[in-house]
Structures are given as structure tokens and as C-alpha cells.
Scaffold this motif. Structure first.
Motif, PDB file in Angstrom:
ATOM      1  N   TRP A 148       0.828  -1.219   0.000  1.00 28.00           N
ATOM      2  CA  TRP A 148       0.000   0.000   0.000  1.00 28.00           C
ATOM      3  C   TRP A 148       0.855   1.259   0.000  1.00 28.00           C
ATOM      4  O   TRP A 148       0.580   2.219   0.698  1.00 28.00           O
ATOM      5  CB  TRP A 148      -0.993   0.004   1.169  1.00 28.00           C
ATOM      6  CG  TRP A 148      -1.911  -1.145   1.090  1.00 28.00           C
ATOM      7  CD1 TRP A 148      -1.959  -2.214   1.931  1.00 28.00           C
ATOM      8  CD2 TRP A 148      -2.886  -1.391   0.069  1.00 28.00           C
ATOM      9  NE1 TRP A 148      -2.908  -3.109   1.494  1.00 28.00           N
ATOM     10  CE2 TRP A 148      -3.483  -2.620   0.352  1.00 28.00           C
ATOM     11  CE3 TRP A 148      -3.299  -0.679  -1.061  1.00 28.00           C
ATOM     12  CZ2 TRP A 148      -4.491  -3.174  -0.447  1.00 28.00           C
ATOM     13  CZ3 TRP A 148      -4.290  -1.233  -1.855  1.00 28.00           C
ATOM     14  CH2 TRP A 148      -4.874  -2.454  -1.541  1.00 28.00           C
ATOM     15  N   LEU A 191       0.368  -2.336  -7.445  1.00 25.18           N
ATOM     16  CA  LEU A 191      -0.661  -3.112  -6.740  1.00 25.18           C
ATOM     17  C   LEU A 191      -2.014  -2.636  -7.240  1.00 25.18           C
ATOM     18  O   LEU A 191      -2.415  -1.497  -7.009  1.00 25.18           O
ATOM     19  CB  LEU A 191      -0.544  -2.889  -5.225  1.00 25.18           C
ATOM     20  CG  LEU A 191      -1.610  -3.564  -4.360  1.00 25.18           C
ATOM     21  CD1 LEU A 191      -1.628  -5.063  -4.567  1.00 25.18           C
ATOM     22  CD2 LEU A 191      -1.387  -3.245  -2.893  1.00 25.18           C
ATOM     23  N   ARG A 192      -2.700  -3.515  -7.950  1.00 25.02           N
ATOM     24  CA  ARG A 192      -3.970  -3.118  -8.552  1.00 25.02           C
ATOM     25  C   ARG A 192      -5.091  -3.209  -7.529  1.00 25.02           C
ATOM     26  O   ARG A 192      -5.193  -4.180  -6.786  1.00 25.02           O
ATOM     27  CB  ARG A 192      -4.258  -4.016  -9.750  1.00 25.02           C
ATOM     28  CG  ARG A 192      -5.253  -3.408 -10.700  1.00 25.02           C
ATOM     29  CD  ARG A 192      -5.376  -4.248 -11.943  1.00 25.02           C
ATOM     30  NE  ARG A 192      -6.303  -3.637 -12.878  1.00 25.02           N
ATOM     31  CZ  ARG A 192      -6.862  -4.288 -13.881  1.00 25.02           C
ATOM     32  NH1 ARG A 192      -6.565  -5.563 -14.078  1.00 25.02           N
ATOM     33  NH2 ARG A 192      -7.695  -3.679 -14.683  1.00 25.02           N
ATOM     34  N   GLN A 193      -5.944  -2.214  -7.516  1.00 31.68           N
ATOM     35  CA  GLN A 193      -7.033  -2.182  -6.539  1.00 31.68           C
ATOM     36  C   GLN A 193      -8.368  -2.400  -7.233  1.00 31.68           C
ATOM     37  O   GLN A 193      -8.435  -2.466  -8.460  1.00 31.68           O
ATOM     38  CB  GLN A 193      -7.011  -0.849  -5.791  1.00 31.68           C
ATOM     39  CG  GLN A 193      -7.382   0.308  -6.695  1.00 31.68           C
ATOM     40  CD  GLN A 193      -6.710   1.601  -6.319  1.00 31.68           C
ATOM     41  OE1 GLN A 193      -5.506   1.628  -6.030  1.00 31.68           O
ATOM     42  NE2 GLN A 193      -7.461   2.679  -6.330  1.00 31.68           N
ATOM     43  N   LEU A 194      -9.447  -2.470  -6.458  1.00 28.98           N
ATOM     44  CA  LEU A 194     -10.736  -2.888  -7.023  1.00 28.98           C
ATOM     45  C   LEU A 194     -11.307  -1.939  -8.058  1.00 28.98           C
ATOM     46  O   LEU A 194     -12.209  -2.294  -8.806  1.00 28.98           O
ATOM     47  CB  LEU A 194     -11.756  -3.195  -5.918  1.00 28.98           C
ATOM     48  CG  LEU A 194     -12.039  -2.194  -4.806  1.00 28.98           C
ATOM     49  CD1 LEU A 194     -12.775  -0.981  -5.298  1.00 28.98           C
ATOM     50  CD2 LEU A 194     -12.864  -2.874  -3.714  1.00 28.98           C
ATOM     51  N   ILE A 360     -10.378   2.158   5.091  1.00 30.16           N
ATOM     52  CA  ILE A 360      -9.294   1.189   5.289  1.00 30.16           C
ATOM     53  C   ILE A 360      -7.941   1.901   5.351  1.00 30.16           C
ATOM     54  O   ILE A 360      -7.141   1.679   6.250  1.00 30.16           O
ATOM     55  CB  ILE A 360      -9.304   0.135   4.143  1.00 30.16           C
ATOM     56  CG1 ILE A 360     -10.626  -0.631   4.123  1.00 30.16           C
ATOM     57  CG2 ILE A 360      -8.128  -0.837   4.299  1.00 30.16           C
ATOM     58  CD1 ILE A 360     -10.805  -1.536   2.907  1.00 30.16           C
TER      59      ILE A 360
ATOM     60  N   GLY B 318      -7.031  -4.356   3.730  1.00 36.79           N
ATOM     61  CA  GLY B 318      -6.308  -4.055   2.500  1.00 36.79           C
ATOM     62  C   GLY B 318      -6.518  -5.088   1.404  1.00 36.79           C
ATOM     63  O   GLY B 318      -6.804  -4.745   0.252  1.00 36.79           O
ATOM     64  N   GLY B 320      -8.964  -6.954   0.773  1.00 40.57           N
ATOM     65  CA  GLY B 320     -10.308  -6.866   0.207  1.00 40.57           C
ATOM     66  C   GLY B 320     -10.467  -5.719  -0.772  1.00 40.57           C
ATOM     67  O   GLY B 320     -11.443  -5.662  -1.507  1.00 40.57           O
ATOM     68  N   PHE B 321      -9.518  -4.802  -0.765  1.00 37.17           N
ATOM     69  CA  PHE B 321      -9.567  -3.637  -1.658  1.00 37.17           C
ATOM     70  C   PHE B 321      -8.754  -3.892  -2.932  1.00 37.17           C
ATOM     71  O   PHE B 321      -8.712  -3.051  -3.817  1.00 37.17           O
ATOM     72  CB  PHE B 321      -9.022  -2.413  -0.898  1.00 37.17           C
ATOM     73  CG  PHE B 321      -9.272  -1.086  -1.578  1.00 37.17           C
ATOM     74  CD1 PHE B 321     -10.569  -0.590  -1.719  1.00 37.17           C
ATOM     75  CD2 PHE B 321      -8.222  -0.315  -2.058  1.00 37.17           C
ATOM     76  CE1 PHE B 321     -10.804   0.635  -2.333  1.00 37.17           C
ATOM     77  CE2 PHE B 321      -8.448   0.912  -2.681  1.00 37.17           C
ATOM     78  CZ  PHE B 321      -9.744   1.388  -2.810  1.00 37.17           C
ATOM     79  N   THR B 322      -8.137  -5.061  -3.018  1.00 35.95           N
ATOM     80  CA  THR B 322      -7.318  -5.333  -4.199  1.00 35.95           C
ATOM     81  C   THR B 322      -8.155  -5.923  -5.341  1.00 35.95           C
ATOM     82  O   THR B 322      -9.249  -6.449  -5.130  1.00 35.95           O
ATOM     83  CB  THR B 322      -6.193  -6.355  -3.900  1.00 35.95           C
ATOM     84  OG1 THR B 322      -6.793  -7.599  -3.514  1.00 35.95           O
ATOM     85  CG2 THR B 322      -5.269  -5.859  -2.813  1.00 35.95           C
ATOM     86  N   TRP B 323      -7.584  -5.864  -6.524  1.00 36.56           N
ATOM     87  CA  TRP B 323      -8.184  -6.455  -7.727  1.00 36.56           C
ATOM     88  C   TRP B 323      -8.070  -7.976  -7.673  1.00 36.56           C
ATOM     89  O   TRP B 323      -8.922  -8.712  -8.169  1.00 36.56           O
ATOM     90  CB  TRP B 323      -7.434  -5.910  -8.942  1.00 36.56           C
ATOM     91  CG  TRP B 323      -7.981  -6.316 -10.265  1.00 36.56           C
ATOM     92  CD1 TRP B 323      -7.574  -7.371 -11.040  1.00 36.56           C
ATOM     93  CD2 TRP B 323      -9.033  -5.675 -10.992  1.00 36.56           C
ATOM     94  NE1 TRP B 323      -8.315  -7.412 -12.199  1.00 36.56           N
ATOM     95  CE2 TRP B 323      -9.213  -6.388 -12.203  1.00 36.56           C
ATOM     96  CE3 TRP B 323      -9.848  -4.558 -10.743  1.00 36.56           C
ATOM     97  CZ2 TRP B 323     -10.160  -6.024 -13.148  1.00 36.56           C
ATOM     98  CZ3 TRP B 323     -10.788  -4.210 -11.694  1.00 36.56           C
ATOM     99  CH2 TRP B 323     -10.937  -4.932 -12.869  1.00 36.56           C
ATOM    100  N   HIS B 328     -14.247  -7.830  -4.643  1.00 30.63           N
ATOM    101  CA  HIS B 328     -14.793  -6.717  -5.433  1.00 30.63           C
ATOM    102  C   HIS B 328     -15.810  -7.193  -6.462  1.00 30.63           C
ATOM    103  O   HIS B 328     -16.760  -6.467  -6.792  1.00 30.63           O
ATOM    104  CB  HIS B 328     -13.680  -5.906  -6.095  1.00 30.63           C
ATOM    105  CG  HIS B 328     -12.911  -6.599  -7.173  1.00 30.63           C
ATOM    106  ND1 HIS B 328     -13.169  -6.413  -8.503  1.00 30.63           N
ATOM    107  CD2 HIS B 328     -11.883  -7.475  -7.121  1.00 30.63           C
ATOM    108  CE1 HIS B 328     -12.318  -7.133  -9.224  1.00 30.63           C
ATOM    109  NE2 HIS B 328     -11.532  -7.792  -8.412  1.00 30.63           N
TER     110      HIS B 328
END
Lengths: 396, 367
Positions: A148, A191-194, A360, B318, B320-323, B328
Motif C-alpha cells: 500500500w 498493486l492493482r485495486q478494485l 481502510i 487491505g 479486500g480492496f485489491t483487484w 470486489h
């Protein structure tokens, strides 16, 4: 000790500086360096380190005067971690040499900073972190994984917390460093996020050499040093002054006004509740700023980030329901590398998804509630089994 | 009293659908698929519809169907929700099927029953069971117009198009289908354009409106079942993570604040299951309470699924927020489902009419 400068005296210095450095003709970097050297970078910092030892409350007026004169900016959004987190920590815990070396290029934006704190196994429980620093000759060998990290791909330096003594309780065995992001063994991976974007990075450290003169604070004192960083992080995430409807509520209110065909009585009620909550949060923030200016800091700061996260999530969630079919359409799932969150410029679906991170990042809402309950209200802490046993023996 | 339980047959059906999805559609594969050009899983659909025979569950045997009902189909929807499986079950085996059944049955119904073709009702996905407005005109049996944001139409062979007061079957290849970048990546929408394409009229006037309404009603009821399955995955995966994720030298799930929130999700879920079962049961028997049951189910299950998915992301922290983590996909499906076929707000408004709880008097209006 001389009296701190008042507003008029500080403004006079700004005027003198602008007279001597014409923003229109002075090179951008030269201008910023000179502004730092004149103590007009952050006026509450001490003389010699970009400040005048003046009250923090005077900074806004200085920034306005420079902006009005068309002065070049150090682009604070780009270097937010340096300004908001690294700088206060270096100022408070750094040696004279470190302050001399790091603060000026940090403020001018010549050197970008990032933060190597969180790890896969140490999020809310930061003090459990496992990145090891082992003493070697005149420095340290560091190995571990951080996560992060925003802006790691752009950063020249990082603030880094490590485990130097696994045989003592976790809070006692940490040491804080400045890490050279160009050193061998530092690997940055997106780091890819949603949302599909990669605002953040994973940073792998493999036998990275850090000279002892880049240690910030004493060996084993890393937790205390990190507290300075984290307190400043939450203050900056809470946000600056806003006009009425200045946040996400304004985006929603605009859609509501412009699209009468979408309105229903049920959504109207929810909208009004959120408008009230947003305005209450805005005024609380304003009051907190006035308290700080008046030298009466209050505990309301702990609430600001908590409320900000909840509001953003509720407002963006309602926006999608209001939009109906349009709320089912996203703008782009491609992996963008922006490290700046553009709530207003992206689609409503982006706002809904990105806002999930607000509760978060930078301290979860759960941790903030613990802080309010235990440090503000004085309620008894959770029973802790992890404070008195060596870090290496912790259940994990 | 309406049977709100699952029969042995339904549990067997659930087990075989779940086994298929666990084997063929695990989360990493779903994620890879939604990032590919073909976001629907055609092979999985064929196995599900043809080999397992779930495509024709609600279709009578006279049309070659299984002669079961939407109760059994609802169990399939629960499992598809649990797996966020990218197949057009809701659009074809539920909405289009119910529409065709109400329209009086056509040859297409037999093709849907055998799984050889799939169909989609061409209305925007957020349209609830009330009368949808038509955006397609008919001249001499040929259709011209556009419909935006249609679910499950991308893999469909046939489109059921409400147009000019009638309902038409249109070959999907005659339409232009533009894929939409969709919030729910596991159920990609498309915009449909019809430019003077031939259509076969299968219902007219009130019959057409009733058929469309029947399709959307069945879709709403079974979407509630999907929301139950989805919420259950969110709760189970979060509980599992809370047991094994340590912070402060203890499992995160040992913190009472976390436990209470998950207990609340569970409570909402038990109710969601009851109301979703009731809606499916009413639908299966043609119960006169169906409109109430369906509005109730969507008004209750939508928010339950969204809050389960939101808690899933938040409590995973954290990761849970990833791709990379599937949470998601569930969040996006849950939020899109909450809007699809009418929001909870719209269904509460429908209930206000259905159960005689009118809103406040508006000035100038008689009591």
C-alpha cells in the motif's frame, strides 16, 4: 527568545521576497529554493529549515499571497507524503544533518517521498511488522515486504519502519530509517485495486543497505517516531476547509437539482439526511480549525477521518441508486497509474468503489473507533496479550 | 402456509450446480474471464443449461422443459450468486422464459428448454416490474430504435423486444449490440440498436404488457434469490478470514465489535432467505400475493446483499480492496443487483400501493 512574528510581519516578508524575486522571470526551481531559504515555505518550521518559527495559522495567508502573485507552486498534491508525513517526522526526530539534507529538496519537490510502513501481516497492527534490519558494519541490511505504498514508483526516498530486535516486545524492537528508493534490492511492483487502477505499490526489500546516518531516532525507538508520522497522516487525510456542498455531497446535490425525473420521495429523505450529515461534518472541521488556531486542539480530529469515510461511502452509494441505469455503467477498468484520487472527475461507479478504501487506508474506521473509545473517552483498553512477550513469540 | 423450506430435490439440484461451479468457475477464472473479450462463459453455460438441464426448469414438459418451477430455478440463482458466475441464466432461463410463458408459449420456448438457444428481454436492466416505456417503433413488422443497458443480451441468440405496443422476437444477429463497460463485470450489459430489422410479433396490447411484466416479476423474485447466495458467500468468506487473520496477536474475529457486525449480517441473511423463498414460492404457484412477495423480496434482499458485500471488503481490510481478491466482484454484483429490476426504494413505493400505505397528502389532492 524573540516573540513569534505576527501576520503583518510575515506578510511584509512575503512582499519583500516577491519584490526581489519576480515570479514571472525567476526560474521555477530557483524561486522555490529561494522561498524555502527565506523561511516562507512553511512558516511554523524553524528558521533555517524553511520557516520563521511563526504560528501555523499564518501559513494559509502566505500561500494565498504567493498564489495571488502568480508564484510557481511546489505542487503539494504530488508530494503530499513528503510534506504531510516525512517532513514533520524528520523535523522532530532527525539530526541537524538530516534536516539540512532532506527538508529543502522535499519541500521544493525535487525529491519525492513515499512511506514504507504497512505489510501484508501488519495493517491495523502496524507494530507487528516483520521487515528485518540487521546491523552490518556502519549500517543496516534490510529485507522484507511493504504494501500500500503510494508513489513508490516516483519516490527518491522513503520513510521506513523495521524490526531490529525480534527478542523484545514488538513496540520496543523497531527502528525508523530513511531508505534510498534507488538503492540495489529495492523493487517496486504496482498493486492493482478494485477500481482497476494501481494507485499503490508493493515494495520488496532484499538485502537493501542503509547507512546508519539514515537512521531517524534511536535504535529501538521506531514506534515512537512512527507515531509522529501517523498523527500527521490522519490530520492530512481529514482534509482542509470546504465551502458548503464542497465535498461529494455537492456532486450528488447537483445531480439532484439537474435531474428532476430521477427524484423519488424515499431518495429525497436519504439525500436530506446525508446533506445534514455532510454539513455537520463540514462545520465540525471548521470549528476544529478554529480551535487549533486558537491553540486549543481538541479530540474532534480523530472523528474527522471516520466521518469523512462514512459520508463518502453513503453519498456515493446513494448516487448510484439515484442514477439507476446510468449507475450501472463504469468509465474504465484499465489499470491506470495515477496516485491522485480524482473523485469528481471520474464516473459515479468509481466514486462508489474508491470510497470503500477511505475506511481502510490511513487507519481503518475500526482502529479510529478504538482510539476514540480508549484515548478520548478513557474506556478500558481491550485485554492485550501482545505487549509483554517477545515479538518473535507472537501468535500469527 | 407457503412452503419456505428446500425440498430434497432442490438440495440435490443445489449440490450439482454448486459442484459444477466450484470445479469450472472458481474466482480466479471468473476474474480472468471478465478481463477477456468474451465476458460470458459460453462453455459453462452450455454445461449448466444443457447437461445439467437447468435451462428449462421452469418450462412445462409440453414445451420440452423439466416441468419444475421457479422455486427450483431460484435455487440455481442462489448458487450462481454465490459464485458470481458469468452466465445468462437470469436473463434467459428466468426473465425471457417467464415472458414467453406469459405470452402463450412459442417454438422458442422449446429451444430455451433444450438449451440450444438463449434469449434476453430487451429492456434496460434497472427497469422494475411496472410498465416499461418502449423506445422501439414498428413499421410494417420491422423494428427501429435503441435500448440501453440490457443484461444478458450479449450472449443471446434471440431478443424479446417490446415495441409499438407489441412484443417481438428479433434475431440477435440482426441487431447491433454494443458492449457497455459495466459496474458488474460478471454480467456485462450492452446497448442495442435496431435499424429496420424484422421481428415476429408474439403478443399484442395488454397481452404484451402483461408478458413483459411477468418476465420482470420473475426476474425480480429470482434476483432476490441470487442476492441471498451472494450475501452468503460474502458472510462465509469473511467469517473464514476473521478466524484466520491475526492482528494484535489474536484472530481479528475475536474482537466483539467485529463479531457483532457479522452477527447482524447473518440475521439479515436469515430474513433474506425467508422472503426470497416466499417470493419464489408465490411465483411457482401463481399466488395472488406474488406482487407483494416480489416487492418485499427485492426491497429486503438488495440492501442485505450490499451490506454483506461492503462488510466483506471492509473486514478483509487491505486485501479486500485489491483487484486480485474476489471480494470486489461480489461488491460490484451486489450494488448492480440492488439497482437492477428496480431499487429497494422503488419496490417500497410499489408496496405502499399494494398494501395500502399511501404517502402523505399532496396539496390539492383528495384524501
Amino acid at each position: 527568545m524573540p516573540e513569534p512574528l505576527d501576520a503583518a510581519a510575515v506578510q511584509a516578508r512575503v512582499a519583500d521576497f516577491l519584490a526581489a524575486h519576480d515570479p514571472a522571470t525567476t526560474d521555477r526551481l530557483e524561486f522555490l529554493r529561494a522561498r524555502f531559504d527565506a523561511g516562507l515555505a512553511w512558516v511554523h518550521y524553524p528558521p533555517g529549515h524553511g520557516g520563521l518559527g511563526a504560528p501555523l495559522a499564518l501559513q494559509a495567508g502566505v500561500d494565498r499571497a504567493f498564489a495571488a502573485a502568480g508564484a510557481p507552486s511546489n505542487d503539494p498534491r504530488r508530494i503530499g507524503i513528503g510534506l504531510g508525513m516525512a517532513a514533520p517526522t524528520i523535523l522532530r526526530h532527525g539530526t541537524a544533518t538530516q534536516r539540512e539534507r532532506f527538508l529543502r529538496p522535499l519541500w521544493t519537490g525535487e525529491e519525492v517521498w513515499c512511506q514504507l510502513f504497512s505489510e501484508p501481516g501488519a495493517g491495523s497492527d502496524l507494530a507487528a511488522l516483520a521487515t528485518r534490519a540487521v546491523r552490518e558494519d556502519a549500517g543496516w541490511r534490510v529485507t522484507g515486504q511493504k504494501v500500500w505504498t503510494s508513489g513508490a514508483q516516483l519516490a527518491r526516498w522513503a520513510i521506513l519502519v523495521t524490526r531490529t530486535d525480534p527478542d523484545v516486545p514488538k513496540h520496543a524492537g523497531m527502528t525508523y530509517f530513511v531508505c534510498d528508493m534507488t538503492a540495489p534490492g529495492v523493487e517496486v511492483r504496482p498493486l492493482r485495486q478494485l477500481t482497476g487502477d494501481a494507485e499503490f505499490n508493493e515494495v520488496f526489500l532484499t538485502d537493501v543497505w542503509i547507512p546508519d546516518e539514515h537512521r531517524l531516532g534511536d535504535v529501538g525507538d521506531g514506534w515512537r517516531v512512527a507515531q509522529t508520522t501517523l498523527m500527521n497522516e490522519r490530520v492530512s487525510i481529514g482534509g482542509g476547509p470546504l465551502p458548503r456542498e464542497g465535498g461529494l455531497i455537492g456532486v450528488l446535490a447537483r445531480t439532484w437539482r439537474e435531474r428532476p425525473e430521477l427524484r423519488t420521495p424515499g431518495l429525497h429523505d436519504t439525500l436530506l439526511r446525508l446533506w445534514v450529515a455532510a454539513e455537520a461534518a463540514r462545520l465540525t472541521g471548521e470549528r476544529l480549525r478554529q480551535q487549533l488556531t486558537a491553540g486549543q486542539p481538541g479530540p474532534e480530529g480523530s472523528a474527522a477521518k471516520l466521518v469523512f469515510a462514512t459520508l463518502n461511502q453513503q453519498i456515493s452509494g446513494l448516487e448510484l441508486e439515484l442514477l439507476g441505469d446510468e449507475g450501472l455503467r463504469h468509465d474504465d477498468w484499465g489499470m491506470r497509474r495515477e496516485s491522485i484520487v480524482d473523485f469528481a472527475g471520474r464516473s459515479p461507479t468509481y466514486r462508489y468503489l474508491r470510497a470503500k478504501g477511505n475506511s481502510i487506508e490511513g487507519g481503518t474506521s475500526e482502529i479510529l473507533r478504538n482510539i476514540i473509545a480508549e484515548r478520548v473517552l478513557g474506556l478500558p483498553p481491550e485485554p492485550r496479550s501482545d505487549k509483554d512477550i517477545p515479538w518473535k513469540d507472537l501468535p500469527r | 402456509m407457503t412452503d419456505l423450506l428446500y425440498s430434497d430435490v432442490e438440495e440435490d439440484l443445489r449440490a450439482s450446480v454448486r459442484a459444477l461451479l466450484v470445479d469450472r468457475s472458481p474466482a480466479p477464472r471468473v476474474l480472468a474471464r471478465v478481463e477477456s473479450d468474451e465476458t460470458y462463459d459460453a462453455k459453462l453455460w452450455r454445461t449448466l443449461a444443457v447437461e445439467l438441464g437447468t435451462g428449462g426448469l421452469a418450462i412445462p414438459t409440453e414445451y420440452g422443459g423439466a416441468g419444475a418451477s421457479f422455486r427450483e430455478a431460484a435455487v440455481v440463482c442462489e448458487e450462481l450468486g454465490r459464485a458470481v458466475a458469468p452466465v445468462p441464466y437470469l436473463g434467459s432461463a428466468v426473465v425471457a422464459t417467464a415472458t414467453l410463458l406469459a405470452a402463450g408459449g412459442t417454438a422458442l420456448l422449446a429451444e430455451l428448454a433444450s438449451g440450444t438457444r438463449t434469449a434476453a428481454l430487451a429492456v434496460p436492466f434497472a427497469t422494475g416490474p411496472g410498465a416499461p416505456s418502449t423506445t422501439v417503433a414498428v413499421t410494417g413488422g420491422r423494428l427501429t430504435g435503441a435500448v440501453r443497458g440490457v443484461a444478458d443480451a450479449l450472449p443471446a441468440d434471440v431478443l424479446l423486444v417490446p415495441a409499438g405496443g407489441g412484443l417481438y422476437e428479433v434475431e440477435a444477429r440482426d441487431a447491433v449490440r454494443e458492449p457497455v463497460t459495466s459496474l458488474d463485470q460478471t454480467r456485462q450489459l450492452c446497448d442495442i440498436r435496431l435499424a429496420d430489422v424484422p421481428g415476429r410479433e408474439i403478443a399484442t396490447g395488454d397481452g404484451a404488457a402483461a408478458a413483459v411484466s411477468a418476465g420482470l416479476t420473475a426476474g425480480t423474485a429470482l434476483l432476490a434469490a441470487e442476492q441471498v447466495g451472494l450475501a452468503e458467500w460474502c458472510l462465509q468468506s469473511t467469517v473464514e478470514y476473521m478466524r484466520t487473520r491475526y492482528q494484535f496477536a489474536r484472530p481479528v474475529g475475536s474482537f466483539q465489535a467485529v463479531k457483532h457486525r457479522l452477527a447482524d449480517v447473518w440475521v439479515g441473511l436469515t430474513q433474506a432467505r425467508a422472503v426470497a423463498r416466499y417470493a419464489a414460492a408465490c411465483l411457482a404457484t401463481g399466488d395472488p400475493d406474488t406482487p407483494v412477495a416480489v416487492a418485499l423480496a427485492k426491497a429486503h434482499c438488495g440492501p442485505v446483499a450490499v451490506s454483506a458485500a461492503e462488510e466483506c471488503v471492509q473486514l478483509h481490510g487491505g486485501i479486500g480492496f485489491t483487484w486480485e481478491h474476489p471480494a470486489h466482484l461480489y461488491l460490484k454484483r451486489a450494488k448492480a443487483d440492488a439497482i437492477a429490476l428496480g431499487t429497494a426504494d422503488q419496490h417500497r413505493a410499489a408496496l405502499a400501493r399494494l398494501v395500502d400505505l399511501p404517502g402523505p397528502l399532496v396539496e390539492g389532492e383528495a384524501a
